[in-house]
Design a protein around this motif. Structure first.
Motif, PDB file in Angstrom:
ATOM      1  N   ARG A 241     -99.449  80.769  86.977  1.00 54.55           N
ATOM      2  CA  ARG A 241     -98.384  79.784  86.369  1.00 54.55           C
ATOM      3  C   ARG A 241     -97.477  79.100  87.572  1.00 54.55           C
ATOM      4  O   ARG A 241     -96.617  78.237  87.162  1.00 54.55           O
ATOM      5  CB  ARG A 241     -97.392  80.750  85.661  1.00 54.55           C
ATOM      6  CG  ARG A 241     -98.265  80.978  84.374  1.00 54.55           C
ATOM      7  CD  ARG A 241     -97.300  82.181  83.553  1.00 54.55           C
ATOM      8  NE  ARG A 241     -98.123  82.632  82.373  1.00 54.55           N
ATOM      9  CZ  ARG A 241     -99.379  83.465  82.446  1.00 54.55           C
ATOM     10  NH1 ARG A 241     -99.861  83.915  83.568  1.00 54.55           N
ATOM     11  NH2 ARG A 241     -99.864  83.776  81.364  1.00 54.55           N
TER      12      ARG A 241
ATOM     13  N   THR B  93     -97.235  82.580  74.395  1.00 56.65           N
ATOM     14  CA  THR B  93     -97.388  82.535  75.648  1.00 56.65           C
ATOM     15  C   THR B  93     -96.812  83.662  76.665  1.00 56.65           C
ATOM     16  O   THR B  93     -95.751  84.152  75.699  1.00 56.65           O
ATOM     17  CB  THR B  93     -97.312  81.263  76.702  1.00 56.65           C
ATOM     18  OG1 THR B  93     -95.841  81.098  76.126  1.00 56.65           O
ATOM     19  CG2 THR B  93     -97.901  80.158  75.909  1.00 56.65           C
TER      20      THR B  93
ATOM     21  N   GLU C   5     -92.825  78.878  78.751  1.00 59.00           N
ATOM     22  CA  GLU C   5     -94.001  78.038  79.349  1.00 59.00           C
ATOM     23  C   GLU C   5     -94.258  76.689  78.662  1.00 59.00           C
ATOM     24  O   GLU C   5     -94.282  75.690  79.404  1.00 59.00           O
ATOM     25  CB  GLU C   5     -95.076  78.713  79.284  1.00 59.00           C
ATOM     26  CG  GLU C   5     -95.033  80.172  80.279  1.00 59.00           C
ATOM     27  CD  GLU C   5     -96.350  81.017  80.096  1.00 59.00           C
ATOM     28  OE1 GLU C   5     -97.544  80.173  80.221  1.00 59.00           O
ATOM     29  OE2 GLU C   5     -96.365  82.116  80.202  1.00 59.00           O
TER      30      GLU C   5
ATOM     31  N   ARG D  43     -92.056  73.732  79.785  1.00 53.44           N
ATOM     32  CA  ARG D  43     -92.507  73.242  81.337  1.00 53.44           C
ATOM     33  C   ARG D  43     -91.080  73.397  82.061  1.00 53.44           C
ATOM     34  O   ARG D  43     -90.844  72.276  82.793  1.00 53.44           O
ATOM     35  CB  ARG D  43     -93.014  71.895  81.191  1.00 53.44           C
ATOM     36  CG  ARG D  43     -94.567  71.706  80.531  1.00 53.44           C
ATOM     37  CD  ARG D  43     -95.106  70.498  80.911  1.00 53.44           C
ATOM     38  NE  ARG D  43     -96.336  70.568  79.855  1.00 53.44           N
ATOM     39  CZ  ARG D  43     -97.491  70.980  80.312  1.00 53.44           C
ATOM     40  NH1 ARG D  43     -97.380  71.606  81.647  1.00 53.44           N
ATOM     41  NH2 ARG D  43     -98.638  70.843  79.882  1.00 53.44           N
TER      42      ARG D  43
ATOM     43  N   LYS E 121     -88.680  75.934  84.643  1.00 49.48           N
ATOM     44  CA  LYS E 121     -88.696  76.972  85.585  1.00 49.48           C
ATOM     45  C   LYS E 121     -87.212  77.564  85.857  1.00 49.48           C
ATOM     46  O   LYS E 121     -86.579  77.109  86.672  1.00 49.48           O
ATOM     47  CB  LYS E 121     -89.357  76.766  86.964  1.00 49.48           C
ATOM     48  CG  LYS E 121     -90.946  76.199  86.810  1.00 49.48           C
ATOM     49  CD  LYS E 121     -91.498  75.896  88.069  1.00 49.48           C
ATOM     50  CE  LYS E 121     -92.886  75.746  88.172  1.00 49.48           C
ATOM     51  NZ  LYS E 121     -93.605  75.387  89.265  1.00 49.48           N
TER      52      LYS E 121
END
Length: 427
Positions: free
Chosen positions: A105, A254, A259, A262, A264
């Motif tokens: 990932r 997921t 996820e 998108r 972080k």
């Protein structure tokens, strides 16, 4: 020992256990055995489990491959308790987690073992955010649930649980979650508070949120909203914490619930199903640049549950290919269709279907909140274990094992429909 007692032994819990117990009130029987997505009580009655240990058993009860790994480890006199000393089991889990989950990932985090519970990982996340930024305020959201210890309670929305602290819960500010105002964007509200020096809200150390609020009522944030929150955090140098204790480990389809958005996060909180077998274990994932702990600055006796490492490493086998995630989505589609049908069949409940993946619920509308408790109680009588969620217990909540087969899923949903029919039509 449980094999020798009868159903009157419910009195044992009433006589000797604290009034704080809750699930034994919702599911008033004595359970004796469990396998996969089924449980049996001491009278042999079978139940389909749509609860899965409140999301701690994503891979089902007594998962065969994990059970065998644990049994072999014990038989070989493997180390059980080790605090944070190095063990083969610990090293293997760390390497497997990096190779199977993080690297594919393109994620880079240091792994912290903060203690065995979800509240432990939240507490450590709040502490490191404050240490990194030198600020004390944390922004959380309406209907959030992050745990029952003081720091975690301070960022939890439920007034009943907050009151249990017995003291003021300070240094936090609650902001409106996505869709809290209906169609009006809560992002603009948050932006205004951060931009306006007269808002009374100082620049926070961190923002913490669940991408799908579990205890708060299966409220699923849109990906766009999550992206906007991340942008605000980057603009104002605020650390972004995702609490994936319940929504993570595949629950929404997921491995990490964030996820598809998108994003972080700077810090990620994991617990519940990270051990795979229902054994106590939690992780706090920290971007390397923020891992500024001094040795022992946050510690605890039970950071070395090696049997959890053994089971957790085996659980990661489910994520070595895309096959498992695809199977979750197939069952999520069935669940969504069946929930939407129930909502359509009972318009008098003014209900809505909500959630994502295999973390879904049916929310009974205003004035109909008590139906959810009655329906879950009736379902239990018929052999289905489900709990409620939301500030008024108005949401019938699905948290069944991700490994449940389609036949068991549909059988459980048939029982749920029967419970709806009996409760709604008789009121």
């Amino acid at each position: 020992m449980l094999m020798t007692i009868d159903q009157n032994s419910m009195k044992t819990f009433e006589n000797y256990e604290s009034q704080v117990r809750s699930y034994s009130r919702s599911f008033p029987t004595v359970f004796n055995k469990a396998k996969g997505s089924k449980m049996w009580d001491i009278e042999g009655k079978e139940y389909i489990d749509f609860f899965a240990g409140a999301g701690a058993l994503n891979y089902g009860h007594n998962n065969e491959s994990m059970k065998q790994k644990i049994m072999d480890y014990i038989q070989e006199d493997g180390i059980s308790h080790s605090l944070d000393m190095g063990t083969v089991a610990r090293a293997n889990f760390l390497e497997r987690f990096n190779d199977v989950i993080l690297k594919p990932r393109n994620l880079d985090y240091k792994v912290m073992f903060p203690g065995p519970t979800g509240a432990n990982t939240v507490e450590s996340a709040l502490k490191i955010a404050r240490k990194v930024t030198g600020r004390d305020t944390i922004i959380s959201f309406t209907n959030a649930f992050h745990g029952m210890t003081l720091g975690a309670l301070s960022v939890t929305g439920d007034s009943f649980k907050r009151k249990g602290a017995g003291i003021s819960l300070n240094n936090t500010v609650a902001m409106p979650y996505d869709n809290y105002f209906g169609n009006n964007s809560s992002i603009e509200y948050l932006k205004r508070f951060l931009e306006d020096s007269g808002s009374g809200v100082g620049l926070p150390a961190a923002v913490i949120l669940e991408t799908v609020q579990g205890e708060g009522g299966i409220n699923a944030a849109s990906f766009e909203w999550l992206q906007e929150i991340e942008k605000l955090c980057r603009r104002y140098d605020i650390l972004f914490i995702i609490d994936d204790v319940q929504a993570g480990c595949g629950r929404t389809g997921t491995f990490f619930s964030f996820e598809p958005a998108r994003i972080k996060p700077d810090i990620i909180c994991l617990s519940k199903s990270i051990s795979g077998y229902g054994l106590p274990m939690a992780l706090t994932l920290i971007k390397p640049e923020y891992d500024i702990w001094g040795p022992g600055e946050h510690n605890g006796t039970f950071r070395g549950n090696n049997m959890a490492f053994i089971a957790g490493a085996e659980a990661l086998s489910y994520w070595e290919t895309d096959e498992f995630a695809e199977s979750i989505q197939e069952k999520a589609n069935i669940l969504q269709e069946r929930f939407e049908k129930i909502v359509s069949d009972y318009p008098e409940l003014k209900a809505t279907a909500r959630g994502r993946g295999l973390m879904r619920g049916i929310a009974c509308g205003k004035g109909k909140e008590d139906y959810a408790v009655k329906i879950c109680s009736k379902a239990f009588e018929k052999g289905l274990i489900m709990e409620t969620a939301g500030p008024d217990d108005q949401v019938i909540k699905f948290l069944g094992a991700l490994t449940i087969d389609k036949e068991e899923l549909n059988k459980g949903l048939d029982i749920l429909e029967e419970a709806f029919k009996e409760v709604v039509r008789n009121n």
